[in-house]
Write a protein that holds these residues in place. Sequence first.
Motif, PDB file in Angstrom:
ATOM      1  N   TYR A  41       0.846  -1.197   0.000  1.00 57.08           N
ATOM      2  CA  TYR A  41       0.000   0.000   0.000  1.00 57.08           C
ATOM      3  C   TYR A  41       0.876   1.239   0.000  1.00 57.08           C
ATOM      4  O   TYR A  41       2.105   1.150   0.107  1.00 57.08           O
ATOM      5  N   PHE A  42       0.262   2.393  -0.159  1.00 61.64           N
ATOM      6  CA  PHE A  42       0.982   3.669  -0.158  1.00 61.64           C
ATOM      7  C   PHE A  42       0.806   4.346   1.198  1.00 61.64           C
ATOM      8  O   PHE A  42      -0.259   4.211   1.820  1.00 61.64           O
ATOM      9  N   PRO A  43       1.773   5.099   1.654  1.00 60.13           N
ATOM     10  CA  PRO A  43       1.624   5.824   2.929  1.00 60.13           C
ATOM     11  C   PRO A  43       0.829   7.113   2.748  1.00 60.13           C
ATOM     12  O   PRO A  43       1.354   8.220   2.892  1.00 60.13           O
ATOM     13  N   ASN A  44      -0.442   6.972   2.392  1.00 59.62           N
ATOM     14  CA  ASN A  44      -1.306   8.143   2.289  1.00 59.62           C
ATOM     15  C   ASN A  44      -2.679   7.802   2.842  1.00 59.62           C
ATOM     16  O   ASN A  44      -2.997   6.645   3.099  1.00 59.62           O
ATOM     17  N   ILE A  45      -3.508   8.803   3.013  1.00 58.92           N
ATOM     18  CA  ILE A  45      -4.748   8.606   3.763  1.00 58.92           C
ATOM     19  C   ILE A  45      -5.783   7.818   2.973  1.00 58.92           C
ATOM     20  O   ILE A  45      -6.648   7.182   3.561  1.00 58.92           O
ATOM     21  N   ASN A  46      -5.687   7.816   1.648  1.00 57.40           N
ATOM     22  CA  ASN A  46      -6.586   6.966   0.879  1.00 57.40           C
ATOM     23  C   ASN A  46      -6.332   5.489   1.163  1.00 57.40           C
ATOM     24  O   ASN A  46      -7.168   4.647   0.880  1.00 57.40           O
ATOM     25  N   HIS A  47      -5.173   5.195   1.725  1.00 59.04           N
ATOM     26  CA  HIS A  47      -4.775   3.806   1.980  1.00 59.04           C
ATOM     27  C   HIS A  47      -4.770   3.486   3.474  1.00 59.04           C
ATOM     28  O   HIS A  47      -4.062   2.581   3.909  1.00 59.04           O
ATOM     29  N   VAL A  48      -5.570   4.183   4.236  1.00 62.13           N
ATOM     30  CA  VAL A  48      -5.596   3.971   5.682  1.00 62.13           C
ATOM     31  C   VAL A  48      -5.988   2.533   6.033  1.00 62.13           C
ATOM     32  O   VAL A  48      -5.535   1.990   7.041  1.00 62.13           O
ATOM     33  N   ALA A  49      -6.796   1.900   5.195  1.00 67.71           N
ATOM     34  CA  ALA A  49      -7.188   0.517   5.478  1.00 67.71           C
ATOM     35  C   ALA A  49      -5.966  -0.384   5.581  1.00 67.71           C
ATOM     36  O   ALA A  49      -5.929  -1.305   6.410  1.00 67.71           O
ATOM     37  N   GLY A  50      -4.961  -0.128   4.759  1.00 69.52           N
ATOM     38  CA  GLY A  50      -3.732  -0.906   4.845  1.00 69.52           C
ATOM     39  C   GLY A  50      -3.002  -0.659   6.145  1.00 69.52           C
ATOM     40  O   GLY A  50      -2.458  -1.595   6.763  1.00 69.52           O
ATOM     41  N   MET A  51      -2.984   0.584   6.581  1.00 70.08           N
ATOM     42  CA  MET A  51      -2.306   0.942   7.830  1.00 70.08           C
ATOM     43  C   MET A  51      -3.004   0.321   9.036  1.00 70.08           C
ATOM     44  O   MET A  51      -2.351  -0.205   9.947  1.00 70.08           O
ATOM     45  N   VAL A  52      -4.335   0.403   9.037  1.00 68.88           N
ATOM     46  CA  VAL A  52      -5.106  -0.163  10.145  1.00 68.88           C
ATOM     47  C   VAL A  52      -4.933  -1.681  10.180  1.00 68.88           C
ATOM     48  O   VAL A  52      -4.743  -2.277  11.253  1.00 68.88           O
ATOM     49  N   ALA A  53      -4.979  -2.317   9.023  1.00 69.08           N
ATOM     50  CA  ALA A  53      -4.816  -3.771   8.976  1.00 69.08           C
ATOM     51  C   ALA A  53      -3.453  -4.186   9.502  1.00 69.08           C
ATOM     52  O   ALA A  53      -3.329  -5.194  10.219  1.00 69.08           O
ATOM     53  N   GLU A  54      -2.431  -3.392   9.174  1.00 71.26           N
ATOM     54  CA  GLU A  54      -1.087  -3.707   9.678  1.00 71.26           C
ATOM     55  C   GLU A  54      -1.006  -3.494  11.183  1.00 71.26           C
ATOM     56  O   GLU A  54      -0.502  -4.350  11.923  1.00 71.26           O
ATOM     57  N   GLU A  55      -1.497  -2.359  11.647  1.00 71.53           N
ATOM     58  CA  GLU A  55      -1.421  -2.030  13.074  1.00 71.53           C
ATOM     59  C   GLU A  55      -2.206  -3.026  13.921  1.00 71.53           C
ATOM     60  O   GLU A  55      -1.755  -3.432  15.004  1.00 71.53           O
ATOM     61  N   LYS A  56      -3.361  -3.431  13.451  1.00 71.69           N
ATOM     62  CA  LYS A  56      -4.245  -4.332  14.201  1.00 71.69           C
ATOM     63  C   LYS A  56      -3.998  -5.815  13.884  1.00 71.69           C
ATOM     64  O   LYS A  56      -4.698  -6.677  14.413  1.00 71.69           O
ATOM     65  N   GLU A  57      -3.022  -6.082  12.996  1.00 70.89           N
ATOM     66  CA  GLU A  57      -2.664  -7.451  12.627  1.00 70.89           C
ATOM     67  C   GLU A  57      -3.886  -8.237  12.132  1.00 70.89           C
ATOM     68  O   GLU A  57      -4.103  -9.394  12.484  1.00 70.89           O
ATOM     69  N   LEU A  58      -4.661  -7.603  11.253  1.00 75.84           N
ATOM     70  CA  LEU A  58      -5.892  -8.222  10.792  1.00 75.84           C
ATOM     71  C   LEU A  58      -5.638  -9.343   9.786  1.00 75.84           C
ATOM     72  O   LEU A  58      -6.381 -10.330   9.747  1.00 75.84           O
ATOM     73  N   TYR A  59      -4.607  -9.212   8.959  1.00 80.24           N
ATOM     74  CA  TYR A  59      -4.296 -10.293   8.023  1.00 80.24           C
ATOM     75  C   TYR A  59      -3.817 -11.533   8.771  1.00 80.24           C
ATOM     76  O   TYR A  59      -4.132 -12.669   8.381  1.00 80.24           O
ATOM     77  N   GLU A  60      -3.073 -11.322   9.826  1.00 77.38           N
ATOM     78  CA  GLU A  60      -2.615 -12.453  10.634  1.00 77.38           C
ATOM     79  C   GLU A  60      -3.794 -13.234  11.212  1.00 77.38           C
ATOM     80  O   GLU A  60      -3.709 -14.443  11.429  1.00 77.38           O
ATOM     81  N   LYS A  61      -4.911 -12.529  11.437  1.00 70.08           N
ATOM     82  CA  LYS A  61      -6.083 -13.173  12.018  1.00 70.08           C
ATOM     83  C   LYS A  61      -6.901 -13.943  10.977  1.00 70.08           C
ATOM     84  O   LYS A  61      -7.524 -14.964  11.301  1.00 70.08           O
ATOM     85  N   THR A  62      -6.922 -13.462   9.741  1.00 66.09           N
ATOM     86  CA  THR A  62      -7.783 -14.089   8.730  1.00 66.09           C
ATOM     87  C   THR A  62      -7.053 -15.120   7.876  1.00 66.09           C
ATOM     88  O   THR A  62      -7.695 -16.036   7.347  1.00 66.09           O
ATOM     89  N   LEU A  63      -5.747 -14.992   7.714  1.00 65.23           N
ATOM     90  CA  LEU A  63      -4.993 -15.931   6.894  1.00 65.23           C
ATOM     91  C   LEU A  63      -4.741 -17.234   7.651  1.00 65.23           C
ATOM     92  O   LEU A  63      -4.824 -17.272   8.884  1.00 65.23           O
ATOM     93  N   PRO A  64      -4.444 -18.314   6.947  1.00 63.60           N
ATOM     94  CA  PRO A  64      -4.220 -19.609   7.602  1.00 63.60           C
ATOM     95  C   PRO A  64      -3.104 -19.542   8.641  1.00 63.60           C
ATOM     96  O   PRO A  64      -2.148 -18.767   8.497  1.00 63.60           O
ATOM     97  N   ASP A  65      -3.232 -20.339   9.668  1.00 60.25           N
ATOM     98  CA  ASP A  65      -2.201 -20.420  10.695  1.00 60.25           C
ATOM     99  C   ASP A  65      -0.865 -20.760  10.051  1.00 60.25           C
ATOM    100  O   ASP A  65      -0.772 -21.613   9.165  1.00 60.25           O
ATOM    101  N   GLY A  66       0.177 -20.082  10.533  1.00 61.61           N
ATOM    102  CA  GLY A  66       1.516 -20.332  10.012  1.00 61.61           C
ATOM    103  C   GLY A  66       1.905 -19.417   8.873  1.00 61.61           C
ATOM    104  O   GLY A  66       3.058 -19.430   8.431  1.00 61.61           O
ATOM    105  N   THR A  67       0.950 -18.608   8.380  1.00 59.26           N
ATOM    106  CA  THR A  67       1.266 -17.686   7.296  1.00 59.26           C
ATOM    107  C   THR A  67       2.005 -16.462   7.839  1.00 59.26           C
ATOM    108  O   THR A  67       1.535 -15.794   8.755  1.00 59.26           O
ATOM    109  N   GLU A  68       3.159 -16.181   7.272  1.00 59.77           N
ATOM    110  CA  GLU A  68       3.906 -14.982   7.647  1.00 59.77           C
ATOM    111  C   GLU A  68       3.389 -13.806   6.821  1.00 59.77           C
ATOM    112  O   GLU A  68       3.241 -13.919   5.600  1.00 59.77           O
TER     113      GLU A  68
END
Length: 333
Positions: A39-66
């Motif tokens: 993603y880009f470091p701009n406000i249109n891409h805040v969803a990427g920032m929030v997902a990173e900060e809240k570790e949301l991909y880690e929660k939805t992706l299969p266990d063991g996925t880096e």
Amino acid sequence: MKRWLSLFSVVVLGLLLTACGSSDSASGNSNGDKIVIGYFPNINHVAGMVAEEKELYEKTLPDGTEVEYKYFPDGSAFMTALETGEIQGGLVGPGPAMNHYMSGAEINIVAAGSTGGTVIMARNGSGIDSPEQLKNTTFASPRVGCTHDVQFEALMMREYGLKSDRLKGEMKHVTGKPATYSQLFASKRIDVATVPEPWASKIEEEGHGKVLIDTDEVAFGETLPAAVFVTSKELVENDSELVQNMVDAHKEATTFIQDNPEEAKEIAANKIKDITDQELSKSVIDSSWERIDFTYNVKLEDLQSFANASYELEFLKEKPDLKGLVDTTFIEE
């Protein structure tokens, strides 16, 4: 009317990606595979920032996925990374995605990220008070044919009969990073700029420019996604479950932004500072936020209208047909 923001000189009008890299990097099973989100470091891409900060991909992706994140300055760099398999998905401007698709890239837009955020500004002291006065002026956009450029030039040509010098018209076009527009205004090197947020609000705060045309009056200002979530068609076809996992995390991030705007603003400000070493005041963040609408819903017809304008402006050599680009399967409830 809500406003949007884009931080970095980005959202370019070259479309997006071909197939995602090797099956090893894209399979996303529970064998310790790695998924990279861009993603880009701009406000249109805040969803990427929030997902990173809240570790949301880690929660939805299969266990063991880096899960790793990669940040991009423009759409071309993002598209190259997606095409080579360096990333498996993420947020990019609609322009690069559409252009690459028209060039034969096997990609899918599976969600939106936000809408709005483009503002046309005039330099303070320029004497420009209306669009009718833009003849023989110098205007800036992030890149030739980028999303913001098309929004500006489409409006000028359709509503005011003005064209850039690229089309043998009356306005001189220069390019530059939106972060530098305030200085370009101050030094009188440009008269007008098509500015993504948060730079429009920052220019206002610094007193170097004024809003000539706000987001709701810019071409496609309220309907066009300012950011879209893209992945490869190969991944969609071969591992739809993995794509659903990624989209679920993105949807959760978007919902978080809608429900917790103040915390999302804080995350955005901190992440932007960490990535770019540029600090935005709360007033700039607040003002930018008002021009943006965070949504994951995307419509093919909105993108098609924008692509038609790109063709009208001769950024595309062939009349565009975006059928097959958008796959809304993954955002449907």
